[in-house]
Design a protein around this motif. Sequence first.
Motif, PDB file in Angstrom:
ATOM      1  N   PRO A   1       0.655  -1.125   0.093  1.00 17.38           N
ATOM      2  CA  PRO A   1       0.120  -0.009   0.037  1.00 17.38           C
ATOM      3  C   PRO A   1       0.922   1.238   0.029  1.00 17.38           C
ATOM      4  O   PRO A   1       0.351   2.375  -0.342  1.00 17.38           O
ATOM      5  CB  PRO A   1      -0.865  -0.173   1.188  1.00 17.38           C
ATOM      6  CG  PRO A   1      -0.015  -0.985   2.360  1.00 17.38           C
ATOM      7  CD  PRO A   1       0.764  -1.898   1.224  1.00 17.38           C
ATOM      8  N   ALA A   2       2.221   1.117   0.320  1.00 16.37           N
ATOM      9  CA  ALA A   2       3.147   2.448   0.381  1.00 16.37           C
ATOM     10  C   ALA A   2       4.262   2.212  -0.725  1.00 16.37           C
ATOM     11  O   ALA A   2       5.352   1.817  -0.155  1.00 16.37           O
ATOM     12  CB  ALA A   2       3.429   2.566   1.625  1.00 16.37           C
ATOM     13  N   PRO A   3       3.772   1.922  -1.982  1.00 18.35           N
ATOM     14  CA  PRO A   3       4.989   1.969  -2.913  1.00 18.35           C
ATOM     15  C   PRO A   3       6.146   2.642  -2.743  1.00 18.35           C
ATOM     16  O   PRO A   3       7.458   2.436  -3.170  1.00 18.35           O
ATOM     17  CB  PRO A   3       4.315   1.807  -4.163  1.00 18.35           C
ATOM     18  CG  PRO A   3       3.026   2.757  -4.003  1.00 18.35           C
ATOM     19  CD  PRO A   3       2.732   2.467  -2.609  1.00 18.35           C
ATOM     20  N   PHE A   4       6.371   3.813  -2.157  1.00 21.33           N
ATOM     21  CA  PHE A   4       7.340   4.705  -2.093  1.00 21.33           C
ATOM     22  C   PHE A   4       8.253   4.502  -0.831  1.00 21.33           C
ATOM     23  O   PHE A   4       9.565   4.993  -0.891  1.00 21.33           O
ATOM     24  CB  PHE A   4       6.724   6.307  -2.141  1.00 21.33           C
ATOM     25  CG  PHE A   4       6.275   6.541  -3.388  1.00 21.33           C
ATOM     26  CD1 PHE A   4       7.129   7.036  -4.704  1.00 21.33           C
ATOM     27  CD2 PHE A   4       4.844   6.900  -3.760  1.00 21.33           C
ATOM     28  CE1 PHE A   4       6.698   7.381  -5.800  1.00 21.33           C
ATOM     29  CE2 PHE A   4       4.358   7.602  -4.816  1.00 21.33           C
ATOM     30  CZ  PHE A   4       5.140   7.693  -5.977  1.00 21.33           C
ATOM     31  N   VAL A   5       7.367   3.793   0.066  1.00 19.53           N
ATOM     32  CA  VAL A   5       8.350   3.630   1.317  1.00 19.53           C
ATOM     33  C   VAL A   5       8.777   2.232   1.598  1.00 19.53           C
ATOM     34  O   VAL A   5       7.785   1.444   1.650  1.00 19.53           O
ATOM     35  CB  VAL A   5       7.435   4.139   2.340  1.00 19.53           C
ATOM     36  CG1 VAL A   5       7.958   3.932   3.615  1.00 19.53           C
ATOM     37  CG2 VAL A   5       7.018   5.371   2.364  1.00 19.53           C
ATOM     38  N   PRO A   6       9.977   2.004   1.814  1.00 21.36           N
ATOM     39  CA  PRO A   6      10.217   0.380   1.853  1.00 21.36           C
ATOM     40  C   PRO A   6       9.742  -0.053   3.256  1.00 21.36           C
ATOM     41  O   PRO A   6       9.700   0.557   4.296  1.00 21.36           O
ATOM     42  CB  PRO A   6      11.858   0.603   2.156  1.00 21.36           C
ATOM     43  CG  PRO A   6      12.220   1.853   1.591  1.00 21.36           C
ATOM     44  CD  PRO A   6      11.041   2.749   1.695  1.00 21.36           C
ATOM     45  N   SER A   7       9.287  -1.254   3.094  1.00 20.99           N
ATOM     46  CA  SER A   7       8.590  -1.845   4.339  1.00 20.99           C
ATOM     47  C   SER A   7      10.014  -2.330   5.279  1.00 20.99           C
ATOM     48  O   SER A   7       9.338  -2.405   6.678  1.00 20.99           O
ATOM     49  CB  SER A   7       7.706  -3.145   4.007  1.00 20.99           C
ATOM     50  OG  SER A   7       8.576  -4.054   3.195  1.00 20.99           O
ATOM     51  N   ASP A   8      10.900  -2.596   4.963  1.00 15.07           N
ATOM     52  CA  ASP A   8      11.937  -2.926   5.770  1.00 15.07           C
ATOM     53  C   ASP A   8      12.589  -2.007   6.635  1.00 15.07           C
ATOM     54  O   ASP A   8      12.980  -0.781   6.009  1.00 15.07           O
ATOM     55  CB  ASP A   8      12.984  -4.192   5.312  1.00 15.07           C
ATOM     56  CG  ASP A   8      14.252  -4.328   5.882  1.00 15.07           C
ATOM     57  OD1 ASP A   8      13.952  -5.298   6.816  1.00 15.07           O
ATOM     58  OD2 ASP A   8      15.224  -3.548   5.947  1.00 15.07           O
TER      59      ASP A   8
ATOM     60  N   LEU B   1       6.364   9.509   1.911  1.00 13.54           N
ATOM     61  CA  LEU B   1       7.585   9.506   2.042  1.00 13.54           C
ATOM     62  C   LEU B   1       8.061  10.960   2.808  1.00 13.54           C
ATOM     63  O   LEU B   1       9.232  10.752   3.538  1.00 13.54           O
ATOM     64  CB  LEU B   1       8.192   9.572   0.732  1.00 13.54           C
ATOM     65  CG  LEU B   1      10.142   9.420   0.856  1.00 13.54           C
ATOM     66  CD1 LEU B   1      10.112   7.678   1.656  1.00 13.54           C
ATOM     67  CD2 LEU B   1      10.549   9.091  -0.221  1.00 13.54           C
ATOM     68  N   VAL B   2       7.551  12.072   2.688  1.00 13.99           N
ATOM     69  CA  VAL B   2       7.837  13.296   3.435  1.00 13.99           C
ATOM     70  C   VAL B   2       7.709  12.863   4.997  1.00 13.99           C
ATOM     71  O   VAL B   2       8.683  13.218   5.691  1.00 13.99           O
ATOM     72  CB  VAL B   2       6.945  14.574   3.234  1.00 13.99           C
ATOM     73  CG1 VAL B   2       7.177  15.582   4.165  1.00 13.99           C
ATOM     74  CG2 VAL B   2       7.294  14.813   1.944  1.00 13.99           C
ATOM     75  N   ARG B   3       6.779  12.257   5.532  1.00 11.75           N
ATOM     76  CA  ARG B   3       6.460  11.651   6.696  1.00 11.75           C
ATOM     77  C   ARG B   3       7.464  11.004   7.323  1.00 11.75           C
ATOM     78  O   ARG B   3       8.200  11.223   8.470  1.00 11.75           O
ATOM     79  CB  ARG B   3       5.084  11.114   7.040  1.00 11.75           C
ATOM     80  CG  ARG B   3       4.560  10.836   8.461  1.00 11.75           C
ATOM     81  CD  ARG B   3       3.225  10.349   8.387  1.00 11.75           C
ATOM     82  NE  ARG B   3       2.340  11.314   7.977  1.00 11.75           N
ATOM     83  CZ  ARG B   3       1.798  12.359   8.827  1.00 11.75           C
ATOM     84  NH1 ARG B   3       2.339  12.504  10.176  1.00 11.75           N
ATOM     85  NH2 ARG B   3       1.033  13.086   8.376  1.00 11.75           N
ATOM     86  N   HIS B   4       7.950   9.888   6.466  1.00 13.84           N
ATOM     87  CA  HIS B   4       9.115   8.967   6.926  1.00 13.84           C
ATOM     88  C   HIS B   4      10.367   9.892   7.123  1.00 13.84           C
ATOM     89  O   HIS B   4      11.280   9.500   7.861  1.00 13.84           O
ATOM     90  CB  HIS B   4       9.096   7.757   6.085  1.00 13.84           C
ATOM     91  CG  HIS B   4       7.945   6.891   6.307  1.00 13.84           C
ATOM     92  ND1 HIS B   4       8.025   5.972   7.262  1.00 13.84           N
ATOM     93  CD2 HIS B   4       6.933   6.795   5.542  1.00 13.84           C
ATOM     94  CE1 HIS B   4       6.790   5.400   7.118  1.00 13.84           C
ATOM     95  NE2 HIS B   4       6.397   5.854   6.375  1.00 13.84           N
TER      96      HIS B   4
ATOM     97  N   VAL C   1       5.317  17.776  15.100  1.00 14.99           N
ATOM     98  CA  VAL C   1       4.900  18.106  13.683  1.00 14.99           C
ATOM     99  C   VAL C   1       4.243  17.013  13.100  1.00 14.99           C
ATOM    100  O   VAL C   1       3.294  17.137  12.254  1.00 14.99           O
ATOM    101  CB  VAL C   1       6.142  18.519  12.813  1.00 14.99           C
ATOM    102  CG1 VAL C   1       5.970  18.768  11.403  1.00 14.99           C
ATOM    103  CG2 VAL C   1       6.816  19.890  13.444  1.00 14.99           C
ATOM    104  N   LEU C   2       4.981  15.757  13.224  1.00 11.66           N
ATOM    105  CA  LEU C   2       4.474  14.541  12.727  1.00 11.66           C
ATOM    106  C   LEU C   2       3.075  14.260  13.071  1.00 11.66           C
ATOM    107  O   LEU C   2       2.206  13.532  12.330  1.00 11.66           O
ATOM    108  CB  LEU C   2       5.279  13.290  13.042  1.00 11.66           C
ATOM    109  CG  LEU C   2       6.671  13.264  12.336  1.00 11.66           C
ATOM    110  CD1 LEU C   2       7.704  12.256  13.194  1.00 11.66           C
ATOM    111  CD2 LEU C   2       6.433  12.924  10.919  1.00 11.66           C
ATOM    112  N   ASP C   3       2.541  14.702  14.332  1.00 10.77           N
ATOM    113  CA  ASP C   3       1.206  14.456  14.732  1.00 10.77           C
ATOM    114  C   ASP C   3       0.276  15.452  14.479  1.00 10.77           C
ATOM    115  O   ASP C   3      -1.029  15.309  14.614  1.00 10.77           O
ATOM    116  CB  ASP C   3       1.209  14.523  16.437  1.00 10.77           C
ATOM    117  CG  ASP C   3       2.031  13.074  16.912  1.00 10.77           C
ATOM    118  OD1 ASP C   3       2.342  12.072  16.035  1.00 10.77           O
ATOM    119  OD2 ASP C   3       2.797  13.222  17.779  1.00 10.77           O
ATOM    120  N   THR C   4       0.601  16.433  13.882  1.00  9.93           N
ATOM    121  CA  THR C   4      -0.330  17.564  13.488  1.00  9.93           C
ATOM    122  C   THR C   4      -0.947  17.126  12.112  1.00  9.93           C
ATOM    123  O   THR C   4      -0.328  16.696  11.323  1.00  9.93           O
ATOM    124  CB  THR C   4       0.546  19.034  13.314  1.00  9.93           C
ATOM    125  OG1 THR C   4       1.201  19.330  14.547  1.00  9.93           O
ATOM    126  CG2 THR C   4      -0.314  19.945  12.852  1.00  9.93           C
TER     127      THR C   4
END
Length: 642
Positions: free
Chosen positions: A311-318, A493-496, A517-520
């Motif tokens: 579901p998140a192709p831009f973000v590595p799961s590992d 990906l910005v979030r990660h 900021v992440l929680d906002t």
Amino acid sequence: MLMKDGFIRVAAATPKIRVADCIYNEEQMENDIRQAAERGAKLIVFPELCLTGYTCGDLFLQRSLLDGAAAALEELIRFSKNEDMVIVAGLPVSIGQKLYNVAAIVQKGVLLGLVPKTNIPNYSEFYEARHFNPGPQKPRKIYFGGQETWFGTQLLFSCVNMRDFVFAIEICEDLWVPAPPSISHACAGATVIANLSASDEITGKDNYRRDLVSGQSARLVCGYIYADAGQGESTTDLVFGGHDLIAENGQILRESNRFETGIIYGDLDIEKLACERRRMTTFQTKGQEDYVVVDFELGVSDINLERYIDPAPFVPSDMREREKRCEEILTIQALGLKKRLEHTHCGHAVVGISGGLDSTLALLVMVKAFDMLDMDRKHIIAVTMPCFGTTDRTYNNACRLVKTLGATLKEVDIRDSVRVHFRDIGQDESVHDVTYENGQARERTQVLMDIANQKGGLVIGTGDMSELALGWATYNGDHMSMYGVNASVPKTLVRHLVRYFADTAKDQVLKDTLQDVLDTPVSPELIPPKDGEISQRTEDLVGPYELHDFFLYYVMRFGFRPSKIYWMACQAFDGSYEPQTIFKWLQKFYWRFFSQQFKRSCLPDGPKVGSVALSPRGDWRMPSDASVALWQKDLERLSMEI
């Protein structure tokens, strides 16, 4: 329907055999075929010389064994009449007083072809040249088992009702040589390679084998099915582990447990492979005229996709891979900005800081770039510009972030200037329409540009790729800057990236601020807050970014149809979003993606960080007035199915 959407289920099988017992071996293969049919497999590949066993030695020179193998193949052909599946099985075949190690391709009672092994190993534990000959490249017609069929290595097997599904054969050693036959097969149009193998086990060989299969599938942009000999082979000198592998363009989809018999399945995305080859202009097709194409037809069936869809192709799961990716992306962003600052001889950089994710990431990148240049962080001018929608939470986070990082904080309250502007154009401040919102965004951009002029610096853009895809940016407002460091970073990906910076930060205040900021909630904060809380949530208006990033990836990276993206999203987000919700936001995505191209046609420079980017100078060149009609029609057809 798997075939309609470009998927095909394939299988690699390792039955437990008896050396030289062709009848028994054929019966075990029938059992595997029945199981594979129940699972919906359309192509099953068995190991090298499976009908006899690979370890027959000089028994290959016995007429009884060769006749037994031929009879077993005829029985397999008869059995195949009732199965909607292509079967690839290995056996020794004598043609013109020469013995060949071949793959027999069987479907619905027809022997489609016999493909001989090209490279015959005769080193270390292998002594195949004692018995077998290299096969001819140019196919010719022969009679075998009472049928006329093709014999030769340059054979392609093409599915008439799924034209991109074209497979070819190589056998074991063929993969291990400097120029494998699969190279010419793929250049001639094969999207899938089936490898019948008998690769014995020695310490560490499994890793090499796995890398070889995944690497070849990546190099050839193909699906690769590797079926390996296993239990039942003679252990006089060797042990065979049945190491079956199914790969697709560099990714191992399925892998068997070694030293076990059984079947593995993989759902190959043939359409994805074809799209990737069309995109790669360096993947040149050639040599088709040397090949014979054998057509076959498969039934279309409905099968639940067993393939994992991230579901998140831009973000590595590992997690470890994700951390590595985050550090890499931050470095690419910083190096891009570093070069621009060096080239322009700018001693300052200006950024609007809101306390949101995007401006936070841009500031972190600026800090990294300034550190690379050994420049004083005080020359980073971070401007907070409170207005009607600013909350205490985001304002305080912005100020604390700038001070903690050692940049220069400048506050410009734009309320009065925006009110003057509204008065000049006759805008009622109580009407919270698009003019009300965009007037604030453009005022902020003007402030940043003018401060940059004062300081002899650059305005650094904060907008991310997801916003650009949706056109969620004010034209000539936050849409504009002098260098956009986040331009090819999707929102998910910005979030990660920000979380990675928080996790690795040594300063506790910085760590805590980034976490808040992440929680906002994501918001442009252009509408007045309610009870001091953010009232304008972006994802309530344009949809969840995790959905839009999923859509964006498959639209941009592979050019899939809306209907295929919808079905994939339903599987990827099963349990998170209802199908109707996914369909709603997919419709919204296409409408916005097409209607907002004019904003992307004049984007500032910015570094590409991943395989998907929207730069009008590089990756994405689209007319601003292109029609969305074809994509809407596909969505309309889809709406009648769901």
